[in-house]
Design a protein around this motif. Structure first.
Motif: not given
Length: 355
Positions: A93, A212, A231-232, A239-241, A248
Motif C-alpha cells: 500500500s 475509514e 469498504r474504502v 482512496e484505497k481498499s 472490510i
C-alpha cells in the motif's frame, strides 16, 4: 601491452588490485579487431576499478567480468534494497511504501547501505540500536526492513544466510489507551460546531479509523438498519481498499452514530458521495491533519481537557463497549480485527469494568 595476438584471436592479460585477469577473445587479426579488443580491455578495467555492475553487464559472457563480479558477493545493501523495492512494491500500500522508505532512508542507508551484503554483521545493528534514541517499536520496524532486504538476497541465492535473523527483537513498551470519559465526550461535542460535531460524534460511537471516516460514502450507510459497510479508506490523499481483509466489514451503528448521520443528511453540509466533507471547501477530505490541528486540538485546549490524539476516539469506543459488557469478539469485529487477541491485549482492563 596487455592485449596480445594469439592463434585465432587476442589475449587480454592484466593485473589490477593485485589480481590477475586473463581472457582470450576470438577475432581476426586486423587493425579494427585489435582496436575493439583494446577498448574492451579498457572497459573491463574501468568496470572493475569502479565496481560498476552497469558497465560490467555489457559483457555478461566475459570470463574476466565473471571472475571480478561473480566470485563472492559484490552487491551492497543499497544495491539489493533497490532490487527488493522494485520487486515487491507493487504488492504494498502507499502507506507501507512510505513507512519502508522512511526507515531505509533515515537509518539503514546512512549506516550500512555502503556495505557488501556479506560484510554486514548482526552486532553492527545491535551497536547502533544501543546508541539510538528511537523507541523499541521503531528499532524493530527498521530491523524488519533490513531483514526483508537480506531475505530477498538469500532467496535469490546471493548470500548463504540472513544475518538479521540473528538479531533479537527489542522490547516494545505497550502504550495503554487513554480513552475519554463520558463527561469529556459531552463537553467536546457541545463545544464543536457542525459538521465537526457530527464527525467526532460518529468517531466516538463507531470506533472507525480516521481513514475509514474520511472515506465513508452514503452508499455504504444503511440508516434504517443501523449498519455501515466499511469498504474504502483514505490514506495520504488516496482512496484505497482497507489494509486487511478483516477491515472490510459491516459495523452495527450506535444510536448516537445514527443521530450524527441524520443531522448531516438534513444539513447544508450534505454531499451526495462522502458522508463527511470539509465545510470550508465543501469538498471531500483528502487528509485529516487539518482537522486535528485546527479543530480538535484547539477545542481540547479551550476546554482544558488533557490532549490525546483523535485516534483515542477509537480507543474510547472500544473501552465503552467492553465496559458495557459487549462480547470481546463482537468488539473485535466492529473494529476490524480478525480475532479478539488484540482486544484482550490492549483493552483487557476495561472488560466488564465501568468506564
Amino acid at each position: 601491452m596487455s592485449v596480445k595476438e594469439v592463434n585465432g584471436g587476442y589475449v587480454i592479460d592484466f593485473t589490477l588490485n593485485h589480481e590477475r585477469f586473463r581472457e582470450t577473445i576470438p577475432a581476426p587479426h586486423n587493425k579494427t579487431a585489435a582496436k575493439r579488443v583494446e577498448e574492451q580491455e579498457a572497459i573491463y578495467k574501468m568496470a572493475i576499478s569502479l565496481n560498476d555492475k552497469a558497465i560490467a553487464s555489457r559483457f555478461p559472457n566475459s570470463k574476466i567480468i565473471q571472475k571480478a563480479f561473480d566470485s563472492g558477493c559484490n552487491y551492497t545493501i543499497h544495491d539489493y534494497s533497490n532490487i527488493w523495492f522494485k520487486q515487491k512494491q507493487r504488492n504494498w500500500s502507499h502507506t507501507t511504501i512510505r513507512g519502508y522508505t522512511q526507515k531505509y532512508n533515515s537509518y539503514i542507508q546512512p549506516n550500512w547501505g555502503h556495505l557488501k551484503l556479506t560484510d554486514f554483521k548482526a552486532s553492527m545493528f545491535d551497536e547502533w540500536a544501543s546508541e539510538s534514541l528511537l523507541s523499541g517499536k521503531s528499532i524493530n520496524e527498521t530491523r524488519n526492513v533490513l531483514s526483508q532486504i537480506f531475505k530477498r538476497a538469500y532467496f535469490d541465492g546471493v548470500i548463504e544466510s540472513n544475518p538479521v535473523e540473528r538479531i533479537e527483537r527489542y522490547k516494545q513498551e505497550n502504550i495503554e489507551p487513554k480513552p475519554f470519559n463520558q463527561s469529556e465526550i459531552r463537553r467536546i461535542l457541545k463545544a464543536l460546531q457542525p459538521p465537526y460535531k457530527e464527525f467526532y460524534q460518529f468517531a466516538f460511537y463507531t470506533g472507525l479509523r480516521t481513514g475509514e471516516l474520511l472515506g465513508l460514502r452514503w452508499e455504504d450507510v444503511d440508516i434504517e438498519n443501523h449498519v455501515a459497510h466499511i469498504r474504502v479508506n483514505i490514506t495520504s490523499g488516496k482512496e484505497k481498499s482497507p489494509k486487511t481483509a478483516g477491515s472490510i466489514r459491516t459495523v452495527e451503528l450506535h444510536d448516537l452514530a445514527i443521530q450524527a448521520l441524520r443531522s448531516i443528511k438534513s444539513s447544508i453540509f450534505y454531499d451526495s458521495k462522502r458522508v463527511f466533507i470539509d465545510p470550508k471547501t465543501m469538498n471531500e477530505y483528502k487528509y485529516a491533519d487539518g482537522l486535528r490541528k485546527y479543530v480538535w486540538k484547539p477545542t481540547l485546549e479551550k476546554l482544558k481537557v488533557p490532549y490525546r490524539y483523535p485516534y483515542q476516539c477509537r480507543h474510547t469506543y472500544a473501552s465503552m463497549m467492553l465496559s458495557q459488557g459487549k462480547n470481546p469478539m463482537w468488539v473485535a469485529k466492529q473494529l476490524g480485527h480478525s480475532d479478539w487477541g488484540m482486544i484482550r491485549k490492549v483493552y483487557g482492563r476495561w472488560i466488564n469494568q465501568t468506564l
